[in-house]
Design an enzyme around this catalytic site. Structure first.
Site, mmCIF file in Angstrom:
data_model
loop_
_atom_site.group_PDB
_atom_site.id
_atom_site.type_symbol
_atom_site.label_atom_id
_atom_site.label_comp_id
_atom_site.label_asym_id
_atom_site.label_seq_id
_atom_site.Cartn_x
_atom_site.Cartn_y
_atom_site.Cartn_z
ATOM 1 N N CYS A 246 0.822 -1.210 0.000
ATOM 2 C CA CYS A 246 0.000 0.000 0.000
ATOM 3 C C CYS A 246 0.857 1.261 0.000
ATOM 4 O O CYS A 246 1.801 1.380 0.775
ATOM 5 C CB CYS A 246 -0.896 -0.004 1.239
ATOM 6 S SG CYS A 246 -1.924 1.469 1.349
ATOM 7 N N CYS B 171 -0.014 5.824 7.381
ATOM 8 C CA CYS B 171 -1.323 5.398 7.891
ATOM 9 C C CYS B 171 -1.137 4.513 9.118
ATOM 10 O O CYS B 171 -0.229 3.703 9.182
ATOM 11 C CB CYS B 171 -2.048 4.634 6.781
ATOM 12 S SG CYS B 171 -3.605 3.925 7.287
ATOM 13 N N CYS C 286 -6.873 1.360 -0.336
ATOM 14 C CA CYS C 286 -6.617 0.651 0.925
ATOM 15 C C CYS C 286 -6.619 -0.832 0.600
ATOM 16 O O CYS C 286 -7.550 -1.320 -0.038
ATOM 17 C CB CYS C 286 -7.696 0.986 1.945
ATOM 18 S SG CYS C 286 -7.547 -0.001 3.448
ATOM 19 N N GLN D 237 -18.270 -9.957 12.825
ATOM 20 C CA GLN D 237 -16.886 -10.416 12.597
ATOM 21 C C GLN D 237 -16.313 -9.615 11.440
ATOM 22 O O GLN D 237 -17.019 -9.248 10.507
ATOM 23 C CB GLN D 237 -16.860 -11.922 12.325
ATOM 24 C CG GLN D 237 -17.348 -12.776 13.502
ATOM 25 C CD GLN D 237 -16.434 -12.709 14.724
ATOM 26 O OE1 GLN D 237 -15.278 -12.288 14.660
ATOM 27 N NE2 GLN D 237 -16.969 -13.108 15.878
ATOM 28 N N PHE E 266 -22.384 -14.510 25.008
ATOM 29 C CA PHE E 266 -21.864 -13.342 24.279
ATOM 30 C C PHE E 266 -22.211 -13.551 22.798
ATOM 31 O O PHE E 266 -21.352 -13.542 21.920
ATOM 32 C CB PHE E 266 -20.346 -13.164 24.473
ATOM 33 C CG PHE E 266 -19.917 -13.096 25.917
ATOM 34 C CD1 PHE E 266 -19.940 -11.882 26.588
ATOM 35 C CD2 PHE E 266 -19.506 -14.234 26.607
ATOM 36 C CE1 PHE E 266 -19.555 -11.801 27.927
ATOM 37 C CE2 PHE E 266 -19.126 -14.165 27.936
ATOM 38 C CZ PHE E 266 -19.139 -12.951 28.608
ATOM 39 N N GLU F 48 -26.718 -12.557 25.783
ATOM 40 C CA GLU F 48 -25.988 -11.380 25.315
ATOM 41 C C GLU F 48 -26.503 -10.183 26.114
ATOM 42 O O GLU F 48 -27.664 -10.176 26.528
ATOM 43 C CB GLU F 48 -26.267 -11.269 23.790
ATOM 44 C CG GLU F 48 -26.200 -9.944 23.122
ATOM 45 C CD GLU F 48 -24.780 -9.389 23.043
ATOM 46 O OE1 GLU F 48 -23.861 -10.111 22.653
ATOM 47 O OE2 GLU F 48 -24.628 -8.211 23.388
ATOM 48 N N ASP G 74 -17.767 -16.333 23.536
ATOM 49 C CA ASP G 74 -17.042 -15.408 22.649
ATOM 50 C C ASP G 74 -17.046 -14.012 23.287
ATOM 51 O O ASP G 74 -17.712 -13.095 22.802
ATOM 52 C CB ASP G 74 -17.712 -15.385 21.266
ATOM 53 C CG ASP G 74 -16.980 -14.466 20.292
ATOM 54 O OD1 ASP G 74 -15.823 -14.082 20.567
ATOM 55 O OD2 ASP G 74 -17.574 -14.121 19.251
ATOM 56 N N CYS H 59 -10.417 -12.746 21.226
ATOM 57 C CA CYS H 59 -9.632 -11.772 20.466
ATOM 58 C C CYS H 59 -8.504 -11.238 21.341
ATOM 59 O O CYS H 59 -7.925 -10.194 21.032
ATOM 60 C CB CYS H 59 -10.526 -10.629 19.981
ATOM 61 S SG CYS H 59 -11.422 -9.831 21.316
HETATM 62 C C1 LIG Z 1 -16.700 -10.462 20.532
HETATM 63 S S1 LIG Z 1 -18.386 -10.017 20.445
HETATM 64 C C2 LIG Z 1 -19.044 -11.535 19.859
HETATM 65 C C3 LIG Z 1 -20.438 -11.511 19.339
HETATM 66 C C4 LIG Z 1 -20.870 -12.752 18.558
HETATM 67 N N1 LIG Z 1 -20.459 -13.969 19.187
HETATM 68 C C5 LIG Z 1 -20.375 -12.690 17.129
HETATM 69 O O1 LIG Z 1 -19.467 -13.440 16.788
HETATM 70 O O2 LIG Z 1 -20.914 -11.892 16.336
HETATM 71 C C6 LIG Z 1 -18.794 -9.966 22.137
HETATM 72 C C7 LIG Z 1 -20.252 -9.748 22.450
HETATM 73 O O3 LIG Z 1 -20.382 -9.699 23.868
HETATM 74 C C8 LIG Z 1 -21.349 -8.739 24.215
HETATM 75 N N2 LIG Z 1 -21.057 -8.339 25.601
HETATM 76 C C9 LIG Z 1 -20.132 -7.436 26.018
HETATM 77 N N3 LIG Z 1 -20.129 -7.383 27.367
HETATM 78 C C10 LIG Z 1 -21.080 -8.243 27.804
HETATM 79 C C11 LIG Z 1 -21.547 -8.632 29.087
HETATM 80 N N4 LIG Z 1 -21.036 -8.091 30.185
HETATM 81 N N5 LIG Z 1 -22.518 -9.572 29.171
HETATM 82 C C12 LIG Z 1 -23.038 -10.123 28.049
HETATM 83 N N6 LIG Z 1 -22.634 -9.796 26.798
HETATM 84 C C13 LIG Z 1 -21.671 -8.871 26.683
HETATM 85 C C14 LIG Z 1 -21.191 -7.651 23.169
HETATM 86 O O4 LIG Z 1 -22.396 -6.901 23.033
HETATM 87 C C15 LIG Z 1 -20.852 -8.453 21.919
HETATM 88 O O5 LIG Z 1 -22.015 -8.769 21.196
#
Ligand SMILES: C[S@@+](CC[C@H](N)C(=O)[O-])C[C@H]1O[C@@H](n2cnc3c(N)ncnc32)[C@H](O)[C@@H]1O
Length: 418
Positions: free
Chosen positions: A62, A68, A145, A245, A272, A292, A340, A366
């Site tokens: 790039c 950047c 980009c 994602q 999550f 969630e 997650d 992550c």
């Molecule tokens: C890494 S993302 C993963 C979402 C989903 N698994 C996906 O792959 O699209 C983490 C998720 O956790 C939720 N989150 C964050 N803090 C939380 C909490 N204290 N309790 C429940 N969910 C939570 C966020 O809103 C988000 O949707």
């Protein structure tokens, strides 16, 4: 204070992707084994001259790479970066006294990111659109980009015109572009108040421009059809700004790994769950309970499930899993769990899983450091890490993601390699 000019040898890459020389001195855009020269100030050589480039160095594809802040590792070969990212995971596990079979790494291709957050500023005659510079607040104007999807890049002109109309004279816009099934979803913050004339101008601007929805400070301005995102056999209406994602390819790699990890499970808790990235594909084979904290995401998930054919039951629960994790007697009804969490990890939930009778778990992370902390609690409670796969959706950056299968010793789930 002016710094001292020095020659240094880079020993390793740090967590932010900078080369690290003894001191430590952090040296951007350098690689292990290279001798660099430059002025060192406050532990940093901001503008190194590379005296002895290593074989792993490549010319960044790039033209904006140097200024950047988006791709701090574009000067390194793909193979080198892949093994560095696997090494970051191994090191995080080792720091907790753990090891795991790492089955490989899936790296998303260039030009595949489906979300970009642009900074935009109105100028006297036009607009400046770009990303923030490396460790600075300056907008680095971009014309190309290598990270973001071409359909997002194609909206740069429109973002320029939108900035001219909607930015105040001194303010800056944050413009988020997200690629959905039918086109680009745009959300803007930092703009002028959405009064009637601005509303009308914006609606006219985006009509027929490949935009599915425009939202201003969280308020939808216009939508052309439903802003849909396919997740396995279902389609959800993505709430503005909701998590997704980063690439289609990364999502597919995570879903494939989770499906294989949980093969045979009849009832799964997806914790999550977001808008159902994993719940909806998994509902082809198992009944799902999706938990969630954000209600709007769960409603999107549920509506997506209702509109799809042939899926097993999906239930939803809005719950803060940091403060109120699922307890062992609630967990007892599930054959397997998907976790997650955000970067902070899922400590409180993992404590409850450790003291429950759950035998099978797929954990997505992550952040290898919080993953390893949580993995250690599971291992101390009798789980083994059956396998782990690194998923790199953030190529040329130091971010690392992974998915791992945990099996409790003595449980029916057994070891299952992919
Ligand atoms: C890494 S993302 C993963 C979402 C989903 N698994 C996906 O792959 O699209 C983490 C998720 O956790 C939720 N989150 C964050 N803090 C939380 C909490 N204290 N309790 C429940 N969910 C939570 C966020 O809103 C988000 O949707």
């Amino acid at each position: 204070m002016s710094g001292e000019r020095r020659q240094l040898t880079i020993e390793r890459l740090g967590h932010q992707g900078d080369g690290v020389a003894p001191g430590p001195v952090f040296v951007p855009r350098s690689l292990p084994g290279e001798v660099v020269e430059g002025v060192v100030e406050a532990g940093r050589m901001a503008s190194p001259r590379i005296l002895t480039p290593v074989a792993e160095r490549v010319r960044p594809p790039c033209r904006h790479a140097k200024a950047c802040g988006g791709c701090v590792l574009q000067h390194a070969q793909d193979d080198f970066l892949a093994s560095w990212k696997v090494g970051v995971v191994e090191a995080a596990l080792k720091a907790q006294g753990l090891e795991a079979p790492i089955l490989g790494i899936s790296t998303s291709p260039p030009r595949s990111r489906r979300r970009a957050v642009l900074a935009a500023r109105r100028l006297k005659n036009g607009a400046q659109i770009g990303f923030h510079g490396l460790k600075s607040n300056t907008i680095i104007e971009i014309t190309d980009c290598h990270l973001i999807h071409p359909k997002l890049l194609a909206q740069l002109d429109l973002v320029g015109r939108l900035t001219q109309i909607g930015a105040s004279r001194k303010g800056r816009l944050a413009v988020t572009l997200t690629l959905l099934d039918g086109g680009v979803d745009i959300t803007v913050s930092g703009g002028r108040p959405l009064e009637r004339d601005l509303f009308a101008q914006l609606a006219k601007l985006v009509s027929g421009a490949g935009v599915v929805r425009l939202s201003w400070e969280g308020e939808p301005v216009v939508a052309f059809g439903a802003p849909l995102l396919s997740l396995g056999p279902a389609r959800v209406v993505l709430p503005p700004g909701a998590f997704l994602q980063a690439t289609r390819e990364g999502e597919a790699a995570l879903v494939a790994a989770i499906e294989q990890a949980l093969e045979g499970a009849g009832k799964v808790a997806d914790l999550f769950a977001g808008v159902g990235t994993f719940s909806l594909p998994l509902a082809k084979m198992a009944a799902i309970h999706a938990v969630e904290s954000q209600e709007n995401m769960l409603y999107a998930l549920q509506a997506g499930w209702r509109g799809a054919q042939g899926l097993k039951p999906v239930t939803i629960e809005a719950r803060d899993l940091f403060r109120r994790p699922l307890l062992p007697d609630e967990l007892a009804q599930f054959d397997a769990i998907v976790l997650d969490p955000p970067r902070a990890g899922a400590e409180a939930q993992v404590v409850e899983i450790a003291s429950s009778r759950v035998g099978l778990l797929a954990m997505v992370s992550c952040n290898p450091v919080t993953f390893a902390r949580d993995a250690r609690m599971l291992v101390e409670a009798g789980f083994t890490i059956d396998w782990l796969r690194v998923v790199d959706q953030f190529r040329w950056s130091p971010h690392v993601e992974l998915v791992a299968r945990f099996v409790r010793q003595g449980s029916k789930s057994g070891a299952k390699r992919i």
